[in-house]
Write a protein that holds these residues in place. Structure first.
Motif, PDB file in Angstrom:
ATOM      1  N   VAL A 273       0.810  -1.215   0.000  1.00 13.85           N
ATOM      2  CA  VAL A 273       0.000   0.000   0.000  1.00 13.85           C
ATOM      3  C   VAL A 273       0.847   1.270   0.000  1.00 13.85           C
ATOM      4  O   VAL A 273       0.316   2.374  -0.148  1.00 13.85           O
ATOM      5  CB  VAL A 273      -0.969   0.017   1.198  1.00 13.85           C
ATOM      6  N   SER A 274       2.159   1.127   0.171  1.00  9.61           N
ATOM      7  CA  SER A 274       3.042   2.291   0.108  1.00  9.61           C
ATOM      8  C   SER A 274       4.461   1.830  -0.214  1.00  9.61           C
ATOM      9  O   SER A 274       4.862   0.719   0.150  1.00  9.61           O
ATOM     10  CB  SER A 274       3.031   3.070   1.427  1.00  9.61           C
ATOM     11  N   ILE A 275       5.201   2.691  -0.907  1.00 11.76           N
ATOM     12  CA  ILE A 275       6.574   2.388  -1.322  1.00 11.76           C
ATOM     13  C   ILE A 275       7.430   3.620  -1.086  1.00 11.76           C
ATOM     14  O   ILE A 275       6.981   4.753  -1.291  1.00 11.76           O
ATOM     15  CB  ILE A 275       6.634   2.007  -2.817  1.00 11.76           C
ATOM     16  N   ARG A 276       8.670   3.395  -0.665  1.00 15.45           N
ATOM     17  CA  ARG A 276       9.636   4.483  -0.526  1.00 15.45           C
ATOM     18  C   ARG A 276      10.952   4.118  -1.208  1.00 15.45           C
ATOM     19  O   ARG A 276      11.414   2.987  -1.102  1.00 15.45           O
ATOM     20  CB  ARG A 276       9.927   4.782   0.951  1.00 15.45           C
ATOM     21  N   ILE A 277      11.535   5.110  -1.870  1.00 18.37           N
ATOM     22  CA  ILE A 277      12.921   5.021  -2.327  1.00 18.37           C
ATOM     23  C   ILE A 277      13.665   6.139  -1.611  1.00 18.37           C
ATOM     24  O   ILE A 277      13.458   7.317  -1.893  1.00 18.37           O
ATOM     25  CB  ILE A 277      13.046   5.181  -3.852  1.00 18.37           C
ATOM     26  N   SER A 278      14.517   5.765  -0.645  1.00 22.83           N
ATOM     27  CA  SER A 278      15.243   6.743   0.167  1.00 22.83           C
ATOM     28  C   SER A 278      16.706   6.781  -0.248  1.00 22.83           C
ATOM     29  O   SER A 278      17.322   5.734  -0.478  1.00 22.83           O
ATOM     30  CB  SER A 278      15.137   6.387   1.653  1.00 22.83           C
ATOM     31  N   GLN A 279      17.258   7.990  -0.315  1.00 21.28           N
ATOM     32  CA  GLN A 279      18.643   8.156  -0.759  1.00 21.28           C
ATOM     33  C   GLN A 279      19.373   9.153   0.119  1.00 21.28           C
ATOM     34  O   GLN A 279      18.842  10.211   0.457  1.00 21.28           O
ATOM     35  CB  GLN A 279      18.671   8.623  -2.216  1.00 21.28           C
ATOM     36  N   GLN A 280      20.608   8.790   0.488  1.00 19.22           N
ATOM     37  CA  GLN A 280      21.458   9.673   1.276  1.00 19.22           C
ATOM     38  C   GLN A 280      22.898   9.503   0.824  1.00 19.22           C
ATOM     39  O   GLN A 280      23.277   8.463   0.269  1.00 19.22           O
ATOM     40  CB  GLN A 280      21.328   9.354   2.760  1.00 19.22           C
ATOM     41  N   LEU A 281      23.710  10.515   1.060  1.00 15.34           N
ATOM     42  CA  LEU A 281      25.110  10.442   0.677  1.00 15.34           C
ATOM     43  C   LEU A 281      25.836   9.410   1.524  1.00 15.34           C
ATOM     44  O   LEU A 281      25.562   9.265   2.720  1.00 15.34           O
ATOM     45  CB  LEU A 281      25.773  11.809   0.828  1.00 15.34           C
ATOM     46  N   ALA A 282      26.756   8.695   0.904  1.00 15.80           N
ATOM     47  CA  ALA A 282      27.509   7.658   1.611  1.00 15.80           C
ATOM     48  C   ALA A 282      28.548   8.288   2.531  1.00 15.80           C
ATOM     49  O   ALA A 282      28.995   9.405   2.309  1.00 15.80           O
ATOM     50  CB  ALA A 282      28.185   6.748   0.597  1.00 15.80           C
TER      51      ALA A 282
END
Length: 240
Positions: A231-240
């Motif tokens: 019912v929900s999806i996330r694509i999370s991104q952060q600097l390494a």
């Protein structure tokens, strides 16, 4: 007003087709969109920095493609077994998606890997949810939560943080070509403002970055109970 009027207003504003059925009255669905609610306002608000409503799209099939690349090669899209080819290229294929109208937001939150108030790190999250999610009792109670389903790390400088969510059934549609044509919407390299692109059956984001040491991308899914529909999806991104 009759609920059919609210249905018309909702579909008109969202510019999406009507689903076969919904579990709530359209006046309540419209209210959940118009009151400024977003997931971090309901949960984990202390980590939230800012957000942007991208728009709405439609899952016509129960299978989604999650990708941190917005340049899927034609050699993949032209293969008969697109799903298998995409998995081999590093994309994440997610099944049992709840069909119907989905809402897309871009969230900016504080670095999730520490609890320091002085931390200035940020995380970009492309978040999509079924239009009914915020009205479900189990979600409001906190019984449903996100589960990590995949991750991808790049250990070298990257030009941008990108992410896309696509309905597999429509991956070969002509409209998808516009998503993969970054020059038409992603902005010049000097433009650091987040950009978004949405079609009837997909959504994508891209934020240009300054020189860095790499990028961590994580894929999350929320299900309606154990082995329930996504019912929900996330694509999370952060600097390494």
């Amino acid at each position: 007003m009759h609920d059919s009027v609210w249905k018309f207003v909702c579909l008109r504003d969202l510019q999406v087709p009507a689903p076969c059925q919904v579990a709530f009255k359209w006046i309540k669905l419209y209210g959940s969109l118009a009151d400024g609610s977003h997931s971090y306002k309901i949960r984990n608000n202390e980590k939230h920095i800012d957000w942007m409503r991208i728009g709405a799209f439609f899952f016509d099939s129960p299978v989604a493609i999650l990708s941190e690349k917005l340049s899927l090669p034609l050699t993949i899209l032209n293969k008969d077994n697109v799903e298998k080819a995409l998995e081999s290229s590093g994309a994440c294929v997610l099944s049992n998606i709840k069909r119907g109208i989905w809402i897309a937001d871009l969230q900016l939150v504080r670095c999730p890997v520490c609890e320091l108030d002085t931390c200035e790190g940020t995380m970009q999250t492309l978040e999509v949810r079924n239009i009914e999610l915020f009205l479900c009792d189990e979600y409001q109670k906190g019984s449903w939560d996100y589960e990590l389903i995949g991750s991808y790390t790049i250990n070298k400088s990257v030009d941008a943080a990108s992410g896309g969510i696509f309905d597999l059934k429509h991956i070969k549609d002509r409209a998808m070509a516009g998503v993969f044509n970054l020059k038409s919407w992603a902005g010049k390299p000097s433009d650091m403002q987040p950009k978004a692109m949405i079609t009837f059956h997909s959504v994508a984001i891209r934020t240009n970055l300054q020189e860095n040491q790499g990028l961590i991308t994580k894929y999350y899914a929320m299900r309606a109970g154990f082995e329930g529909e996504v019912v929900s999806i996330r694509i999370s991104q952060q600097l390494a």
